[in-house]
Design a protein around this motif. Structure first.
Motif, PDB file in Angstrom:
ATOM      1  N   LEU A   1      39.509 -22.281 -17.530  1.00 29.53           N
ATOM      2  CA  LEU A   1      38.284 -23.013 -17.215  1.00 29.53           C
ATOM      3  C   LEU A   1      37.911 -22.797 -15.745  1.00 29.53           C
ATOM      4  O   LEU A   1      36.737 -22.558 -15.416  1.00 29.53           O
ATOM      5  N   GLY A   2      38.907 -22.869 -14.859  1.00 31.15           N
ATOM      6  CA  GLY A   2      38.649 -22.646 -13.438  1.00 31.15           C
ATOM      7  C   GLY A   2      38.087 -21.263 -13.172  1.00 31.15           C
ATOM      8  O   GLY A   2      37.130 -21.104 -12.399  1.00 31.15           O
TER       9      GLY A   2
ATOM     10  N   SER B   1      42.983 -13.339  -5.085  1.00 30.85           N
ATOM     11  CA  SER B   1      42.275 -14.554  -4.688  1.00 30.85           C
ATOM     12  C   SER B   1      41.489 -14.331  -3.395  1.00 30.85           C
ATOM     13  O   SER B   1      40.315 -14.707  -3.285  1.00 30.85           O
ATOM     14  N   GLY B   2      42.157 -13.729  -2.403  1.00 23.65           N
ATOM     15  CA  GLY B   2      41.485 -13.476  -1.134  1.00 23.65           C
ATOM     16  C   GLY B   2      40.322 -12.516  -1.276  1.00 23.65           C
ATOM     17  O   GLY B   2      39.271 -12.699  -0.658  1.00 23.65           O
ATOM     18  N   TYR B   3      40.503 -11.494  -2.118  1.00 22.99           N
ATOM     19  CA  TYR B   3      39.444 -10.501  -2.315  1.00 22.99           C
ATOM     20  C   TYR B   3      38.209 -11.129  -2.949  1.00 22.99           C
ATOM     21  O   TYR B   3      37.076 -10.896  -2.517  1.00 22.99           O
ATOM     22  N   ILE B   4      38.431 -11.955  -3.980  1.00 24.70           N
ATOM     23  CA  ILE B   4      37.297 -12.599  -4.652  1.00 24.70           C
ATOM     24  C   ILE B   4      36.543 -13.510  -3.690  1.00 24.70           C
ATOM     25  O   ILE B   4      35.309 -13.477  -3.611  1.00 24.70           O
TER      26      ILE B   4
ATOM     27  N   ALA C   1      46.151 -19.245  -9.389  1.00 29.21           N
ATOM     28  CA  ALA C   1      47.482 -19.744  -9.010  1.00 29.21           C
ATOM     29  C   ALA C   1      48.182 -20.397 -10.193  1.00 29.21           C
ATOM     30  O   ALA C   1      49.355 -20.098 -10.481  1.00 29.21           O
ATOM     31  N   THR C   2      47.500 -21.305 -10.881  1.00 27.99           N
ATOM     32  CA  THR C   2      48.132 -22.006 -12.008  1.00 27.99           C
ATOM     33  C   THR C   2      48.358 -21.075 -13.198  1.00 27.99           C
ATOM     34  O   THR C   2      49.396 -21.151 -13.860  1.00 27.99           O
ATOM     35  N   LEU C   3      47.396 -20.190 -13.453  1.00 27.00           N
ATOM     36  CA  LEU C   3      47.580 -19.234 -14.546  1.00 27.00           C
ATOM     37  C   LEU C   3      48.734 -18.286 -14.223  1.00 27.00           C
ATOM     38  O   LEU C   3      49.552 -17.967 -15.102  1.00 27.00           O
TER      39      LEU C   3
ATOM     40  N   GLY D   1      37.233 -21.709  -4.385  1.00 21.48           N
ATOM     41  CA  GLY D   1      38.054 -22.839  -4.792  1.00 21.48           C
ATOM     42  C   GLY D   1      38.531 -22.740  -6.227  1.00 21.48           C
ATOM     43  O   GLY D   1      39.744 -22.834  -6.510  1.00 21.48           O
ATOM     44  N   PHE D   2      37.604 -22.554  -7.150  1.00 19.40           N
ATOM     45  CA  PHE D   2      37.969 -22.524  -8.571  1.00 19.40           C
ATOM     46  C   PHE D   2      38.752 -21.267  -8.930  1.00 19.40           C
ATOM     47  O   PHE D   2      39.698 -21.323  -9.731  1.00 19.40           O
ATOM     48  N   ALA D   3      38.383 -20.112  -8.349  1.00 21.26           N
ATOM     49  CA  ALA D   3      39.090 -18.869  -8.677  1.00 21.26           C
ATOM     50  C   ALA D   3      40.527 -18.910  -8.177  1.00 21.26           C
ATOM     51  O   ALA D   3      41.461 -18.533  -8.895  1.00 21.26           O
TER      52      ALA D   3
END
Length: 708
Positions: free
Chosen positions: A15-16, A109-112, A154-156, A147-149
């Motif tokens: 969802l995130g 994450s940083g790239y996105i 991280a959780t996935l 934030g969401f990505a």
């Protein structure tokens, strides 16, 4: 039942990522030249392209270096982590795989975040021509992608690494779940290693450009901050994204992964046969995704006066919703009572641990805002000190930073006391996750800041009407305050995360040794190692500040050369060489980030090998206490100097061009490496040392202490 927990976490993670994709499409749907004539549109596209290309060029060079480093260090992990207590598990190899996977997720994450931030900045500028509401929505949506990505990934990533390693290590049985969690801790180490170089390298890049642009452009040439005649202005805007988007994102990704791994290492001992409680730490961060979406939908901006309150509402509402939602999840997933080291604790105790961390995080953030915002007395006192020159400005700024450490540390201490009393070491780990409970919103607001800052710079460089710049300045001003809050939040989270990792290290080492580790201040090894740990943050700060100084020296010389040698540059007819300044910052950042990285990663390994587990524990304790204080003081002093300058620029105490303003600019320049390089990078020092020690605990137990 464990399948239900994994399923819920996976669904929330996806969802995130879906929400991040939605907001990314929403940002990109705005035309880059919306409402501009052909001349302004061409100029904006050039500037936007230069910033985006510069940011991506830096990331490309940095990631090349990191790829080599990660592979080499993964090999070291595979070789050094001993498998003698479980000879058939290949723990070292599995930990190395988890390490590489964590690093890969952190890089993604940083790239996105960087990609969307560099697309959102110019679109925020053109949206500001329409209304303040449109510009705010564009900037906050750009931050929301980050934030969401990041939290979704991280959780996935944690779920994936748990499922894969649980399958590969299925023969261990639930009684050896602690070994599984020690392997998964490699995921946190991978994320934290990327954060080290992203924070240090990004901080050096941005401050080299910022100092060069300010000292030569504003002080020597007397031109505005984002004047297109300044050769370093593009590098300065690139640096905002490199340091405050990619750097901050990697930092908080590391905190999220590390806190979760620390909690799971402890819970593997406590809840070995209860998969619901075992995976509860991952679920905490995942629950923050829908809570943050609801919060974002509830908060909007209609007028200029709504901007700053809206950002604060996002923090407060999300914290309140998390407090309510986590009550039900805690009651559902944690047993009514459980034992740790002979002491009995309850599920409600765990909930209060979470709540204490959540409240402590909000408190630290708000206190940081008080000490660094020009709306309050501390910064106004620093600004007034500029009336008597640079020296008194520096004195007042340093005093503010030192004083500002007291109340945040007390808030964190209270949270530690409550959580330790209510649920032991596990409670401290849950408190650290509580502080990160609103991570999606914290990242959204933090990434919003550089987007708004870049939007104002682009408006200045394109030469758009003053109304556009006035609106972007409103967005930027609110972003500056929340950026300072974000830095305080990140430091507080790092302190609790480091303590949770320390507890996990002690738990893991004690389990491997088959007996509790005893640490006594009367033991000369422990006492001496405390001193070693206490000086590490100061040496690290000295190294990063000197690195910024060396990089800034190169930048200043180049900017001066261009002003001297390019005909017509001050008249606006000559074209500065922006790309060369970007290249100087890139080269300096990559060169200077190596030595601090070696210090952080080498110290625990050398100390553990030579003197053993107790010495490592002493180093961790010393660096945690001293590093947290120094990080808060450095960050708040730098933030206060920055906003004291802005307070004077707003027309107070003589305004722009006055002697007070010149003194404030020098103070801000001194504070830049403190608030954007050394201060935030100390987060990484205290966390990375701890997670590295946790991962290498088997090595320290089996081979450490050769001199003892």
């Amino acid at each position: 039942m464990s399948g239900i927990t994994i399923t819920v976490t996976t669904v929330l993670s996806l969802l995130g990522l879906g929400i991040a994709f939605f907001y990314m499409r929403k940002v990109l749907s705005v035309p880059l030249d919306l409402g501009l004539d052909e001349k302004d549109g061409t100029r904006l596209r050039f500037i936007h392209g230069a910033i985006a290309d510069g940011a991506m060029a830096f990331l490309k060079q940095e990631y090349k270096f990191l790829a080599i480093f990660m592979i080499v260090f993964a090999a070291i992990i595979a070789i050094l982590i001993d498998d003698s207590h479980t000879p058939d598990t290949r723990e070292g190899i599995y930990t190395a795989v988890a390490f590489l996977f964590g690093g890969l997720i952190s890089i993604a994450s940083g790239y996105i975040g960087m990609k969307v931030a560099t697309q959102g900045n110019a679109r925020t500028t053109v949206s500001a021509k329409q209304s303040i509401s449109s510009a705010f929505d564009l900037a906050i949506n750009s931050g929301a992608v980050m934030g969401f990505a990041l939290v979704g990934l991280a959780t996935l990533g944690l779920v994936v690494i748990y499922v894969v390693m649980h399958f590969l290590l299925a023969d261990l049985g639930v009684e050896n779940n602690h070994i599984l969690m020690e392997v998964i801790a490699g995921f946190g180490l991978g994320g934290s290693t990327i954060a080290l170089f992203a924070r240090v390298g990004g901080g050096i890049f941005t401050k080299a450009a910022d100092v060069g642009a300010d000292l030569v452009g504003k002080v020597e040439q007397g031109i505005p901050e984002d004047d297109p005649r300044n050769p370093a202005v593009i590098a300065d805007n690139v640096g905002d994204n490199v340091g405050d988007v990619a750097g901050m994102g990697a930092d908080l990704f590391g905190s999220c992964a590390e806190s979760t791994c620390a909690a799971m290492v402890i819970s593997a001992v406590v809840f070995a046969a209860d998969p619901n409680a075992l995976l509860f730490p991952i679920l905490i961060s995942a629950v923050g995704i829908p809570v943050s979406l609801i919060t974002k939908l509830l908060v909007g901006v209609k007028t200029e006066d709504d901007v700053a309150p809206a950002l604060m509402k996002l923090l407060i509402i999300s914290s309140a919703l998390m407090a309510v939602v986590m009550f039900f999840f805690t009651r559902a997933l944690i047993p009514d009572s459980f034992d740790i080291n002979g002491a009995t604790y309850t599920d409600m105790g765990v909930y209060w641990c979470f709540l204490s961390g959540l409240i402590a995080g909000l408190t630290v953030g708000l206190l940081t805002g008080y000490y660094t915002s020009e709306k309050y007395a501390p910064v106004q006192e620093v600004a007034k000190s500029c009336e008597t020159g640079v020296a008194t400005n520096i004195i007042y700024g340093l005093a503010l930073g030192y004083k500002s450490t007291v109340l945040p540390y007390l808030a964190i201490a209270v949270s530690i006391f409550i959580s330790w009393d209510l649920a032991g070491m596990y409670g401290v780990a849950i408190a650290s996750l509580g502080m990160l409970g609103t991570l999606v919103i914290a990242l959204t607001i933090d990434a919003y800041g550089p987007v708004a800052d870049n939007a104002g710079g682009i408006a200045e460089m394109v030469g758009l009407e003053k109304e556009v710049r006035r609106r972007t300045d409103i967005l930027d001003s609110a972003g500056n305050t929340t950026a300072a809050i974000g830095k305080g939040f990140a430091i507080g989270a790092a302190i609790l995360t480091s303590l949770a990792l320390f507890a996990a290290f002690i738990t893991s080492a004690s389990t491997l040794m088959g007996e509790p580790i005893t640490m006594s201040l009367l033991d000369p090894v422990v006492y001496t190692s405390l001193f070693i740990g206490a000086v590490m943050p100061f040496l690290f700060t000295a190294m990063t500040m000197k690195s910024v100084g060396k990089a800034a020296f190169d930048m200043i010389e180049e900017v001066r050369r261009q002003f001297r040698s390019i005909p017509g540059i001050m008249e606006g007819t000559g074209k500065p060489d922006y790309a060369l300044c970007v290249a100087i910052s890139t080269k300096a950042a990559l060169r200077e980030m190596i030595a601090p990285g070696v210090l952080i990663m080498g110290t625990p390994l050398v100390v553990g090998f030579l003197f053993g587990v107790e010495a490592v524990a002493g180093v961790l304790a010393g660096s945690l206490v001293a590093g947290g204080v120094l990080a808060i003081a450095s960050s708040n002093s730098g933030g206060a100097w920055d906003n004291a300058k802005k307070y004077i620029e707003a027309g107070n105490l003589g305004g722009k061009g006055s002697d007070e303003h010149k003194a404030a600019v020098v103070g801000d320049t001194v504070g830049d490496p403190l608030k954007d390089t050394s201060g935030p990078s100390l987060n990484i020092l205290i966390k990375l040392s701890a997670i590295l020690s946790l991962v290498f605990a088997p090595f320290f137990v089996e081979f450490g202490g050769i001199l003892m």
